[in-house]
Design a protein around this motif. Structure first.
Motif, PDB file in Angstrom:
ATOM      1  N   SER A 238     -16.289  -2.004  -2.051  1.00 40.08           N
ATOM      2  CA  SER A 238     -15.940  -0.944  -1.111  1.00 40.08           C
ATOM      3  C   SER A 238     -16.847   0.253  -1.321  1.00 40.08           C
ATOM      4  O   SER A 238     -17.237   0.591  -2.449  1.00 40.08           O
ATOM      5  N   THR A 239     -17.191   0.893  -0.241  1.00 44.64           N
ATOM      6  CA  THR A 239     -18.032   2.089  -0.294  1.00 44.64           C
ATOM      7  C   THR A 239     -17.207   3.373  -0.398  1.00 44.64           C
ATOM      8  O   THR A 239     -17.781   4.459  -0.390  1.00 44.64           O
ATOM      9  N   TYR A 240     -15.874   3.233  -0.486  1.00 43.98           N
ATOM     10  CA  TYR A 240     -15.017   4.419  -0.560  1.00 43.98           C
ATOM     11  C   TYR A 240     -15.172   5.103  -1.912  1.00 43.98           C
ATOM     12  O   TYR A 240     -15.175   4.452  -2.959  1.00 43.98           O
ATOM     13  N   LYS A 241     -15.317   6.386  -1.878  1.00 47.27           N
ATOM     14  CA  LYS A 241     -15.430   7.192  -3.091  1.00 47.27           C
ATOM     15  C   LYS A 241     -14.204   8.087  -3.200  1.00 47.27           C
ATOM     16  O   LYS A 241     -13.961   8.910  -2.308  1.00 47.27           O
TER      17      LYS A 241
END
Length: 552
Positions: A238-241
């Protein structure tokens, strides 16, 4: 000579022919002895209800009367009979083991017994040595002033807390100590002590916490490396930070300026509460839970609280202290040496006692809220007393990423804005009210004797928080459930909306299962293709053989 007794005479019923002393004939000894034995046997007959007999009961009554020799015994013969019966009453006990009943007063006395015992060598100390500079607060004096307004605990409980604080100071390296208050719980209550540890102790605790955090980080890195080696084919990540974690304030500053010890009852062991984090304060503002009295109890709420009841209690203590710890104006002042430095940094975080303080009268303290100030830093929406920029990099990172700063600024146009709270020693007149209710209510302890009245302030925002002032003395205390007042009913936060489904497309759409006809046609076409390929291979082999013969 006396004839037969009449019904109204005392001797009626005792006369029998041949037994009366007034008869001329003397009865025989055998008949007299038989009558006495029959009468005694009747008196010795046991009751079917109580198991007692009249003979022993009368003997016990006469023995009690002859031993005590009360005046007018004939008038109280009924009461004496009742006392004799109660003395002979026995509880039905088990035949194997006695049931020892422990009274609640005895249990409470056993818990408080340790408060009145001195350690080895303390009895030999002189009173002068004990009355030297000590961090032990005078709890009884503070209780006296609050008692003028009908606030506080009983004298016995206040004295027990006094002794419990003395035991705490003898065990822990404490520089200052104060009785913070009492928070009520459903099962047990919390008695809270606010202390400041000695300078060396705070540094050691900070070092220990840093070591623990470093060990946890190292363990996490090792686990990540192991997972990378084990998993060769990783699924898409996932690219969620997640948002950056706001660090807690250091010990001795901000919301962690003081250390708090709690116990359920005087005489039980003191337990040190952990430091509070900004995430715990932010979440505590969104929930409302009653305390159980058990520090290890879980806090079931939404949003989920990051910790157990000990962390929730510490967060509520920080919120109550920031909003209700007040003092008369002029009692504290800012240090002159640090004024310029603190103004450049953006605020003043320390203060000192004013030696030139002139106490105000009770009438002045009650008439205007501007004569009182907050001497505890307020907590920002971030959960800290001093704002922290989560996107600020260290000096090393800034030197390495100087070229990429412009791109990051373009990517993150909405930079967090710095929060600025009210400064220290802000007057209470600037506090916001609750709809039509003022934030504070001020009154004198008595109107009948104004010469010896005490100024009392009550917080309407935090019910149970009080403050008093009399001359150069003032104090703050809290007795309540640890909840903030809200004019409306508490409404828990709703969960986040359900996320949308991933957009469907050919790359994620599953293929349709073929029918039996389609599957048989596919097999036939596949067999035909294989046969044609075999024929082509045979023709090619024949052509190659012919070419070889021609060459020969």
């Amino acid at each position: 000579r006396h004839g037969p007794y009449q019904p109204h005479e005392p001797g009626y019923g005792l006369y029998q022919p041949g037994l009366s002393p007034y008869d001329d004939q003397i009865p025989e000894p055998e008949s007299r002895l038989l009558a006495v034995q029959n009468a005694k046997a009747y008196l010795l007959k046991s009751s079917t209800t109580s198991g007692l007999n009249l003979y022993d009961h009368l003997a016990n009554i006469l023995t009690k009367i002859l031993d005590e020799k009360p005046t007018n015994a004939v008038d109280i013969i009924e009461n004496i009979s009742k006392d004799v019966k109660w003395a002979q009453f026995q509880k039905k006990m088990d035949t194997l083991r006695d049931e020892h009943e422990i009274l609640p007063t005895y249990e409470a006395a056993e818990k408080c017994k340790a408060l009145f015992l001195k350690g080895n060598g303390e009895e030999e100390e002189e009173l002068e040595e004990e009355t030297e500079d000590t961090p032990l607060p005078n709890v009884m004096e503070t209780a006296f002033y609050f008692e003028q307004a009908g606030i506080g605990l009983s004298k016995d409980e206040s004295y027990h807390i006094f002794l419990a604080l003395k035991n705490l100071i003898s065990v822990q390296p404490i520089q200052t100590c104060r009785f913070w208050g009492k928070i009520l719980g459903l099962e047990m209550n919390y008695i809270i002590a606010e202390v400041q540890c000695q300078e060396g102790e705070e540094e050691e605790e900070a070092e220990e916490e840093e070591l623990i955090e470093e060990e946890e980080k190292e363990m996490g890195e090792v686990e990540d490396e192991d997972e990378e080696t084990e998993k060769e084919d990783k699924p898409p990540q996932s690219t969620y930070k997640p948002p950056p974690v706001i660090p807690k304030e250091e010990n001795g500053t901000g919301a962690n300026k003081y250390v708090y010890f709690v116990c359920n009852e005087p005489g039980t062991a003191w337990v040190k509460l952990p430091p509070v984090t900004p995430a715990q304060i932010v979440c505590a503002r969104k929930i409302k839970k009653f305390f159980t009295g058990r520090l290890d109890a879980p806090v079931v709420s939404f949003p989920p609280f990051p910790g157990n009841e000990a962390n929730y209690l510490r967060a509520q203590i920080a919120r109550i202290s920031a909003g209700t710890h007040i003092s008369p104006i002029g009692f504290y002042q800012f240090p002159e040496e640090e004024e310029e430095e603190e103004e450049e940094e953006g605020g003043r975080g320390t203060y000192e006692e004013n030696p030139d303080f002139q106490p105000l009268s009770v009438a002045e303290l009650v008439d205007s809220l501007s004569t009182w100030v907050h001497h505890t830093q307020s907590i920002l929406q971030q959960g800290r007393c001093v704002w922290h920029n989560p996107f600020k990099k260290s000096e090393e990172e800034e030197e390495e990423a100087e070229e990429d700063e412009e791109e990051e600024k373009e990517e993150d146009p909405e930079a967090p804005q710095q929060e600025i709270g009210p400064p220290l020693l802000t007057p209470l007149s600037e506090d916001e009210g609750i709809q039509n209710i003022p934030a504070w209510t001020a009154q004198a302890s008595t109107n009948l004797i104004p010469q010896h009245a005490v100024a009392i302030l009550q917080s309407n925002r935090w019910p149970g928080a009080y403050a008093f002032a009399s001359g150069r003395k003032f104090g703050n205390i809290y007795f309540g459930w640890g909840h903030k007042y809200s004019p409306e009913n508490h409404t828990p936060a709703l969960p986040l909306p359900v996320q949308a489904e991933y957009p469907s497309g050919p790359e994620i759409t599953e293929t349709r299962d073929p029918t039996l006809e389609e599957e048989s046609a596919f097999k036939a076409s596949k067999e035909a293709a294989s046969d044609a390929a075999e024929e082509e291979d045979g023709e090619d082999a024949e052509e190659e053989e012919d070419e070889e013969e021609d060459n020969d």
